[in-house]
Design a protein around this motif. Structure first.
Motif, short mmCIF file in Angstrom:
data_model
loop_
_atom_site.label_atom_id
_atom_site.label_comp_id
_atom_site.label_asym_id
_atom_site.label_seq_id
_atom_site.Cartn_x
_atom_site.Cartn_y
_atom_site.Cartn_z
N LEU A 1 52.21 63.27 -62.31
CA LEU A 1 52.12 62.20 -61.32
C LEU A 1 53.44 62.05 -60.58
O LEU A 1 54.49 61.85 -61.20
CB LEU A 1 51.76 60.88 -62.01
CG LEU A 1 50.53 60.90 -62.93
CD1 LEU A 1 50.36 59.56 -63.60
CD2 LEU A 1 49.28 61.29 -62.14
N ALA A 2 53.36 62.15 -59.25
CA ALA A 2 54.55 61.89 -58.45
C ALA A 2 54.89 60.40 -58.55
O ALA A 2 54.00 59.55 -58.55
CB ALA A 2 54.29 62.28 -57.00
N PRO A 3 56.17 60.06 -58.64
CA PRO A 3 56.54 58.66 -58.81
C PRO A 3 56.43 57.87 -57.51
O PRO A 3 56.61 58.39 -56.41
CB PRO A 3 58.00 58.74 -59.27
CG PRO A 3 58.50 60.02 -58.65
CD PRO A 3 57.35 60.97 -58.65
N GLY A 4 56.13 56.58 -57.67
CA GLY A 4 56.19 55.65 -56.55
C GLY A 4 55.23 55.90 -55.41
O GLY A 4 55.54 55.60 -54.25
N LEU B 1 48.87 63.82 -59.10
CA LEU B 1 49.03 62.93 -57.94
C LEU B 1 50.26 63.40 -57.17
O LEU B 1 51.35 63.53 -57.73
CB LEU B 1 49.21 61.48 -58.38
CG LEU B 1 49.47 60.45 -57.27
CD1 LEU B 1 48.28 60.37 -56.32
CD2 LEU B 1 49.77 59.07 -57.88
N ARG B 2 50.06 63.67 -55.89
CA ARG B 2 51.15 64.13 -55.04
C ARG B 2 51.00 63.49 -53.66
O ARG B 2 50.00 62.83 -53.36
CB ARG B 2 51.15 65.65 -54.92
CG ARG B 2 49.85 66.24 -54.38
CD ARG B 2 49.86 67.76 -54.38
NE ARG B 2 48.56 68.30 -54.02
CZ ARG B 2 48.15 68.50 -52.77
NH1 ARG B 2 48.97 68.17 -51.76
NH2 ARG B 2 46.96 69.00 -52.51
N VAL B 3 52.00 63.72 -52.84
CA VAL B 3 52.01 63.17 -51.48
C VAL B 3 51.96 64.32 -50.49
O VAL B 3 52.70 65.30 -50.61
CB VAL B 3 53.27 62.32 -51.25
CG1 VAL B 3 53.36 61.88 -49.79
CG2 VAL B 3 53.26 61.11 -52.17
N ASP B 4 51.06 64.21 -49.53
CA ASP B 4 51.01 65.15 -48.41
C ASP B 4 51.70 64.49 -47.24
O ASP B 4 51.11 63.67 -46.52
CB ASP B 4 49.55 65.48 -48.08
CG ASP B 4 49.42 66.60 -47.05
OD1 ASP B 4 50.33 66.73 -46.19
OD2 ASP B 4 48.40 67.32 -47.06
N GLU B 5 52.98 64.83 -47.05
CA GLU B 5 53.77 64.18 -46.01
C GLU B 5 53.24 64.48 -44.62
O GLU B 5 53.30 63.63 -43.72
CB GLU B 5 55.23 64.64 -46.12
CG GLU B 5 55.92 64.24 -47.42
CD GLU B 5 56.22 62.75 -47.47
OE1 GLU B 5 55.95 62.05 -46.47
OE2 GLU B 5 56.72 62.28 -48.52
N LEU C 1 45.00 62.81 -54.93
CA LEU C 1 44.71 62.67 -56.35
C LEU C 1 43.71 63.75 -56.74
O LEU C 1 42.65 63.86 -56.13
CB LEU C 1 44.14 61.28 -56.64
CG LEU C 1 43.79 60.97 -58.08
CD1 LEU C 1 45.06 60.66 -58.87
CD2 LEU C 1 42.83 59.78 -58.16
N GLU C 2 44.06 64.55 -57.73
CA GLU C 2 43.20 65.66 -58.14
C GLU C 2 42.90 65.56 -59.63
O GLU C 2 43.81 65.34 -60.45
CB GLU C 2 43.86 67.00 -57.85
CG GLU C 2 44.14 67.24 -56.37
CD GLU C 2 44.79 68.59 -56.11
OE1 GLU C 2 44.89 68.97 -54.94
OE2 GLU C 2 45.20 69.26 -57.09
N VAL C 3 41.64 65.73 -59.97
CA VAL C 3 41.20 65.76 -61.37
C VAL C 3 40.45 67.07 -61.59
O VAL C 3 39.46 67.34 -60.90
CB VAL C 3 40.30 64.56 -61.72
CG1 VAL C 3 39.80 64.67 -63.15
CG2 VAL C 3 41.04 63.25 -61.51
N SER C 4 40.94 67.88 -62.53
CA SER C 4 40.35 69.21 -62.77
C SER C 4 39.89 69.33 -64.20
O SER C 4 40.44 68.69 -65.11
CB SER C 4 41.37 70.31 -62.45
OG SER C 4 41.85 70.21 -61.13
N THR D 1 41.68 61.88 -51.32
CA THR D 1 42.81 61.61 -50.44
C THR D 1 42.72 60.16 -50.00
O THR D 1 41.65 59.67 -49.64
CB THR D 1 42.79 62.53 -49.21
OG1 THR D 1 41.58 62.32 -48.46
CG2 THR D 1 42.86 63.99 -49.62
N LEU D 2 43.87 59.48 -50.02
CA LEU D 2 43.94 58.07 -49.66
C LEU D 2 45.14 57.84 -48.76
O LEU D 2 46.23 58.38 -49.01
CB LEU D 2 44.07 57.21 -50.92
CG LEU D 2 42.90 57.27 -51.91
CD1 LEU D 2 43.30 56.67 -53.24
CD2 LEU D 2 41.68 56.56 -51.34
N PRO D 3 44.99 57.03 -47.71
CA PRO D 3 46.13 56.77 -46.82
C PRO D 3 47.25 56.07 -47.55
O PRO D 3 47.03 55.13 -48.32
CB PRO D 3 45.51 55.88 -45.73
CG PRO D 3 44.03 56.08 -45.82
CD PRO D 3 43.75 56.38 -47.25
N ARG D 4 48.48 56.51 -47.29
CA ARG D 4 49.64 55.89 -47.90
C ARG D 4 50.08 54.68 -47.09
O ARG D 4 49.79 54.57 -45.90
CB ARG D 4 50.80 56.87 -47.98
CG ARG D 4 50.59 58.03 -48.93
CD ARG D 4 51.86 58.87 -48.98
NE ARG D 4 52.97 58.10 -49.51
CZ ARG D 4 54.25 58.38 -49.23
NH1 ARG D 4 54.56 59.37 -48.41
NH2 ARG D 4 55.21 57.66 -49.77
#
Length: 297
Positions: A177-180, A213-217, A224-227, A292-295
């Motif tokens: 999980l990416a922080p923050g 969990l990562r951010v697509d800048e 958010l990915e669940v595999s 995918t969710l808007p930041r």
């Protein structure tokens, strides 16, 4: 003489113009009246009916096409609602029938040796009923099209809490999980989204479940990915799995396959928060669900 002639001709001319205008306007508005009359006759039981489309390529014809398109959407919504009610009734009937059978057996055979097993079975079916009722209530709230909650939420914390070991988990969750990472939404809704995706992965995994969990800048979204490493989801079924009460062939059992509402609820939540949810192939086999969710800024 001229005054007398004008006194006679002007009223006649005005009357003639008024009559012609009335006739022309009535002829021009005749298709509108036909549309109005047809719409007035359409009830909730006649959503298959459509208004006549005039052959002219003008505003009235475009109005008729728009009205028919609206009726198409209303008819489709009505069909979905009736199908949903039928499916919900069927899903509710099964645990209720089993619960009633268990209670009748307990009353017919008052043997204390059987009570433990019967009570355990009745409790299990009661929990299933409770969970199904909660899912149906949440779907009803999502279907009301009310504005989605829009408070900033720490998605990292939500995902971390959801990934903690739970009593029903088959395998531990590998979390990266990416922080923050903060998104706009509801803690309750986002928690339900993550838990539903993890529950689905746990149900089909062979030995591994991962959460990232990562951010697509570039797109300004949280991903958010669940595999899982299970059998995966065929290309033809990747939209069908998000339909309500859908169970694929390897998950038809109500005990093991759930109610078929988890992924439908997850997509509705993601869509309601301005995001999306889709299925991809997981590396090394299995399924990967990507939300995918808007930041927030």
């Amino acid at each position: 003489m001229i005054t007398a002639a004008l006194a006679v001709m002007v009223p006649l001319l005005v009357l003639t113009v008024a009559l012609v205008t009335w006739r022309v306007t009535g002829w021009a508005l005749r298709p509108v009246e036909a549309i109005r009359a047809e719409v007035a006759e359409i009830s909730e039981r006649d959503l298959h009916r459509r208004v006549p489309v005039p052959p002219s390529q003008d505003e009235v014809a475009r109005l008729a096409v728009t009205v028919n398109a609206t009726l198409d959407r209303l008819e489709a919504a009505g069909i979905r609602q009736r199908q949903f009610i039928a499916d919900a009734s069927h899903e509710l009937r099964s645990p209720i029938t089993v619960l009633r059978t268990q209670l009748e057996v307990a009353r017919a055979h008052p043997d204390p040796a059987l009570w433990g097993e019967l009570v355990s079975g009745a409790l299990e079916d009661t929990v299933r009923l409770q969970d199904l009722a909660a899912d149906l209530l949440l779907l009803a709230r999502l279907d009301t099209a009310e504005p989605a909650p829009a408070a900033p939420v720490d998605l990292t914390a939500v995902a971390r809490e959801a990934a903690r070991p739970r009593g029903g988990d088959r395998f531990p969750v590998e979390a990266q999980l990416a922080p923050g990472v903060t998104v706009r939404g509801s803690t309750l809704w986002l928690s339900r989204l993550v838990r539903n995706l993890l529950d689905n992965a746990q149900r089909h995994a062979a030995g591994r479940v991962s959460l990232s969990l990562r951010v697509d800048e570039e797109r300004g979204v949280a991903v958010l990915e669940v595999s899982d490493d299970g059998p995966g989801i065929a290309e033809a079924d990747r939209e069908r799995v998000f339909e309500r009460f859908t169970r694929l062939d390897d998950a038809r059992s109500r005990d093991e396959g759930g109610s078929g509402l988890g992924l439908a609820i997850a997509r509705d939540i993601a869509s309601g928060l301005g995001g999306s949810l889709s299925v991809q192939d997981a590396p090394g086999g299995g399924a990967r669900l990507v939300a995918t969710l808007p930041r927030t800024a």
